[in-house]
Scaffold this active site. Structure first.
Site, mmCIF file in Angstrom:
data_model
loop_
_atom_site.group_PDB
_atom_site.id
_atom_site.type_symbol
_atom_site.label_atom_id
_atom_site.label_comp_id
_atom_site.label_asym_id
_atom_site.label_seq_id
_atom_site.Cartn_x
_atom_site.Cartn_y
_atom_site.Cartn_z
ATOM 1 N N ASP A 146 6.702 2.331 8.341
ATOM 2 C CA ASP A 146 7.292 2.024 9.644
ATOM 3 C C ASP A 146 6.766 2.961 10.725
ATOM 4 O O ASP A 146 6.495 2.535 11.849
ATOM 5 C CB ASP A 146 8.822 2.120 9.575
ATOM 6 C CG ASP A 146 9.454 0.880 8.961
ATOM 7 O OD1 ASP A 146 8.713 0.053 8.400
ATOM 8 O OD2 ASP A 146 10.694 0.742 9.039
ATOM 9 N N GLN B 111 -4.260 0.676 5.308
ATOM 10 C CA GLN B 111 -4.241 0.226 6.697
ATOM 11 C C GLN B 111 -5.633 0.142 7.303
ATOM 12 O O GLN B 111 -5.845 -0.598 8.256
ATOM 13 C CB GLN B 111 -3.354 1.161 7.527
ATOM 14 C CG GLN B 111 -1.928 1.289 7.009
ATOM 15 C CD GLN B 111 -1.201 -0.049 6.928
ATOM 16 O OE1 GLN B 111 -1.531 -0.992 7.634
ATOM 17 N NE2 GLN B 111 -0.195 -0.124 6.066
ATOM 18 N N ASN C 68 -7.824 -2.705 4.421
ATOM 19 C CA ASN C 68 -7.379 -4.098 4.381
ATOM 20 C C ASN C 68 -7.594 -4.822 5.704
ATOM 21 O O ASN C 68 -7.154 -5.959 5.857
ATOM 22 C CB ASN C 68 -5.909 -4.171 3.958
ATOM 23 C CG ASN C 68 -5.748 -3.951 2.455
ATOM 24 O OD1 ASN C 68 -6.609 -4.346 1.675
ATOM 25 N ND2 ASN C 68 -4.668 -3.310 2.057
ATOM 26 N N VAL D 5 6.036 0.495 -5.682
ATOM 27 C CA VAL D 5 7.159 0.499 -6.622
ATOM 28 C C VAL D 5 8.077 -0.700 -6.427
ATOM 29 O O VAL D 5 8.856 -1.045 -7.329
ATOM 30 C CB VAL D 5 7.975 1.807 -6.513
ATOM 31 C CG1 VAL D 5 7.095 3.009 -6.826
ATOM 32 C CG2 VAL D 5 8.643 1.958 -5.159
ATOM 33 N N GLU E 203 5.137 4.591 -3.022
ATOM 34 C CA GLU E 203 4.817 3.615 -1.989
ATOM 35 C C GLU E 203 5.864 2.524 -2.132
ATOM 36 O O GLU E 203 5.888 1.817 -3.138
ATOM 37 C CB GLU E 203 3.425 3.025 -2.172
ATOM 38 C CG GLU E 203 3.097 2.001 -1.090
ATOM 39 C CD GLU E 203 1.944 1.074 -1.441
ATOM 40 O OE1 GLU E 203 1.418 0.422 -0.525
ATOM 41 O OE2 GLU E 203 1.580 0.989 -2.628
ATOM 42 N N LEU F 41 3.089 6.825 -6.611
ATOM 43 C CA LEU F 41 3.380 5.623 -7.393
ATOM 44 C C LEU F 41 3.112 4.399 -6.537
ATOM 45 O O LEU F 41 3.793 4.151 -5.539
ATOM 46 C CB LEU F 41 4.840 5.640 -7.857
ATOM 47 C CG LEU F 41 5.305 6.920 -8.568
ATOM 48 C CD1 LEU F 41 6.793 6.842 -8.870
ATOM 49 C CD2 LEU F 41 4.500 7.152 -9.844
ATOM 50 N N ASP F 42 2.133 3.614 -6.935
ATOM 51 C CA ASP F 42 1.716 2.456 -6.152
ATOM 52 C C ASP F 42 2.777 1.359 -6.169
ATOM 53 O O ASP F 42 3.287 0.983 -7.235
ATOM 54 C CB ASP F 42 0.402 1.912 -6.716
ATOM 55 C CG ASP F 42 -0.129 0.735 -5.937
ATOM 56 O OD1 ASP F 42 -0.492 0.916 -4.766
ATOM 57 O OD2 ASP F 42 -0.169 -0.383 -6.502
#
Length: 581
Positions: free
Chosen positions: A307, A380, A383, A246, A281, A243-244
């Protein structure tokens, strides 16, 4: 067959199917819905006209043969003949592999990607995580500008192509996870606002107005999203959904949309007898996202853990810009904190956000597999201004350290396609917008964004240039030659160790013990009887592991087991996995 559409604000709705127009009637049982019968078959083209306006694609279209702006097509899912006997693969113990269909092969299709799935099965991957496959303008793009949340991008192969891919994956023992985007839809080909209040200006996201999850009409919008999610799992036999973003699903209702979705997925899993799961996500660092519903959480089964990535990236590269700043102050301490506590920001001050962020995980109640750990992702890598992978930033030895940490950490590991052989190809941001004004705006905006960070405009790839996508395709000749072949063998060795050592899939996050030396740049951790040590420094390091008898399970460079003094002498930029017996 029966056609229906939700259009609560329309005074008249007509169906255009295979060139024949007929009026629909209001559904007396469901407010705002219209329905009617028409002759149709698999492949029939159709659309709806509201108040005698233009014919628009079905919001619940299963296929868009001519792209987002064209007519919808009927799909008879029962016509596909599945060949694989498949009972599913659960998330605990999984190894995920993030794949973009359009660049996994030069052909950029499901069928071409399916031909390469044997590589992943041999490597030891358990699930392929596909980036979004909903229709979007043009042929090539990342997929996050998609529309028609029930349909499949036609240039990839459409719904039949996706089913062939899933069937092939299942035949090889691979599960399939699909990335879905509920927080926004693309600006081009998005006709939902003409049908009803799918969006609300009460809330805003980085991409514009928010999806309507809590304003008037939101019951049907939530059902639209839930039903589309279930359709992927049911009709295409997908095993899980990613799920992109959220955190961009703004919902003030007492029962959050994610809780509603997770319950629906769990019920479908019970009905089908297959393990189905959701991976969020989330930028919230909120344990409630992955806490079961019966304990007051939202019931999502796992989430990406940025993280861990940020801590590892700063330790490997020394980068300290933007959100890396807090991790870069003491990067090995940050890695150690994530390995033992999951989140780095667990209520601590985030200089990037200018506020305190996150909340601690209860390590005694949250299983470690509910967090995904990775050294690279599409975000990562893609972008970055030039889409440079980790392989372009650090040495092979440091890449080997990153692999060792990712594949032996307590989390569910995820790889980004090509990472396993240190791909030399970049993965850049590319689009294929057919609207000239939107194409120009995207190209100029991308270059302005990075110009503000010191990049010359000519050094930032043009997203609309076809060469940008072509550069981003994997080069499948690389795994057969050095130095890529050695890295691929290393990943395979680590994945074999992970399968063979139960301690490496132990869900007890609290059992991980870490030691490190920030100045000498080494870190070691224990999971049961397995010891993992990495030396990120250029010089050999003496690492105290204790005097228990040990044997080497995997080593990037030749290394002797600790002697009577309990010291492991580890070469610079190297990693080792040992079993203490």
């Amino acid at each position: 067959m029966q056609f229906e559409v939700w259009a609560p604000q329309a005074g008249r709705v007509t169906l255009r199917c295979d060139g024949v127009t007929r009026a629909l009637e209001r559904d007396p049982e469901r407010e705002g819905w219209w329905r009617g019968e028409a002759e149709a078959h698999d492949g029939s083209r159709y659309g709806f006209a509201l108040d005698d306006g233009p014919v628009l694609p079905d919001p619940r279209s299963r296929r868009q043969p001519d792209g987002p702006d064209g007519l919808s097509a009927v799909v008879d899912h029962d016509r596909f003949e599945w060949s694989a006997e498949w009972t599913g693969r659960p998330l605990p113990g999984a190894v995920l592999y993030e794949m973009h269909v359009g660049t996994y092969t030069p052909e950029g299709t499901f069928d071409a990607a399916a031909e390469r799935l044997g590589h992943l099965a041999d490597l030891g991957v358990t699930h392929v995580e596909l980036m979004p496959v909903c229709p979007f303008p043009g042929r090539h793009g990342w997929g996050y500008e998609g529309v028609s949340l029930w349909a499949v991008h036609e240039p990839y192969g459409g719904p039949e192509g996706l089913k062939r891919f899933v069937d092939r994956a299942h035949g090889l023992g691979l599960g399939v996870v699909l990335d879905v985007v509920h927080n926004h839809l693309g600006p081009s080909g998005n006709y939902l606002p003409q049908f009803g209040p799918y969006f609300t200006d009460t809330h805003h996201t980085p991409w514009g107005v928010a999806v309507n999850l809590d304003a008037p009409g939101s019951d049907e919008v939530r059902a639209y999203l839930v039903d589309s999610a279930l359709a992927w799992l049911r009709d295409h036999r997908i095993d899980g959904l990613r799920l992109d973003a959220v955190h961009a699903l703004v919902d003030t209702r007492a029962r959050h949309f994610l809780e509603e979705l997770s319950q629906a997925v769990d019920e479908l899993a019970a009905d089908t007898g297959r393990p189905l799961f959701l991976i969020a996500e989330s930028d919230l660092n909120d344990p409630r996202v992955i806490t079961p519903r019966d304990r007051g959480g939202l019931g999502i089964h796992a989430q990406w853990n940025d993280d861990f990535h940020h801590a590892l990236h700063t330790a490997l590269t020394g980068e300290s810009q933007g959100y890396y700043a807090d991790f870069a102050r003491a990067p090995l301490a940050a890695v150690a904190k994530t390995l033992t506590g999951g989140f780095f920001h667990d209520g601590t001050y985030s200089s990037f956000r200018g506020r305190h962020h996150g909340r601690p995980l209860d390590r005694t109640r949250v299983a470690a597999h509910r967090l995904l750990g990775y050294s690279q992702t599409h975000d990562q890598v893609g972008n970055r201004a030039q889409g440079d992978r980790l392989s372009a930033l650090v040495s092979p030895g440091l890449l080997a350290c990153a692999a060792a940490l990712t594949l032996t950490a307590p989390f569910t590991p995820m790889l980004f396609m090509g990472e396993e052989w240190a791909a030399g190809t970049p993965w850049q941001f590319f689009t294929d917008h057919t609207d000239p004004e939107l194409a120009k705006a995207v190209s100029q905006g991308r270059r302005r964004e990075f110009a503000a960070h010191g990049w010359a405009e000519q050094d930032v790839p043009d997203p609309q240039d076809p060469a940008t996508r072509d550069r981003s395709c994997l080069d499948w000749s690389e795994p057969e030659r050095e130095p890529h072949a050695r890295m691929l063998a290393w990943y395979g060795q680590l994945l074999a160790v992970r399968r063979e050592q139960p301690d490496l899939t132990d869900p007890d996050l609290a059992d991980t013990k870490v030691a490190y030396d920030e100045d000498r740049r080494w870190l070691a951790f224990r999971r049961g009887d397995v010891r993992v040590a990495v030396n990120l420094g250029a010089e050999p390091a003496d690492i105290p592991l204790g005097s228990r008898e040990a044997r080497v399970l995997a080593a990037w460079e030749p290394v002797d087991v600790p002697g009577a003094d309990g010291l492991l002498r580890l070469p610079g930029e190297s990693a080792v996995v040992l079993l203490q017996e």
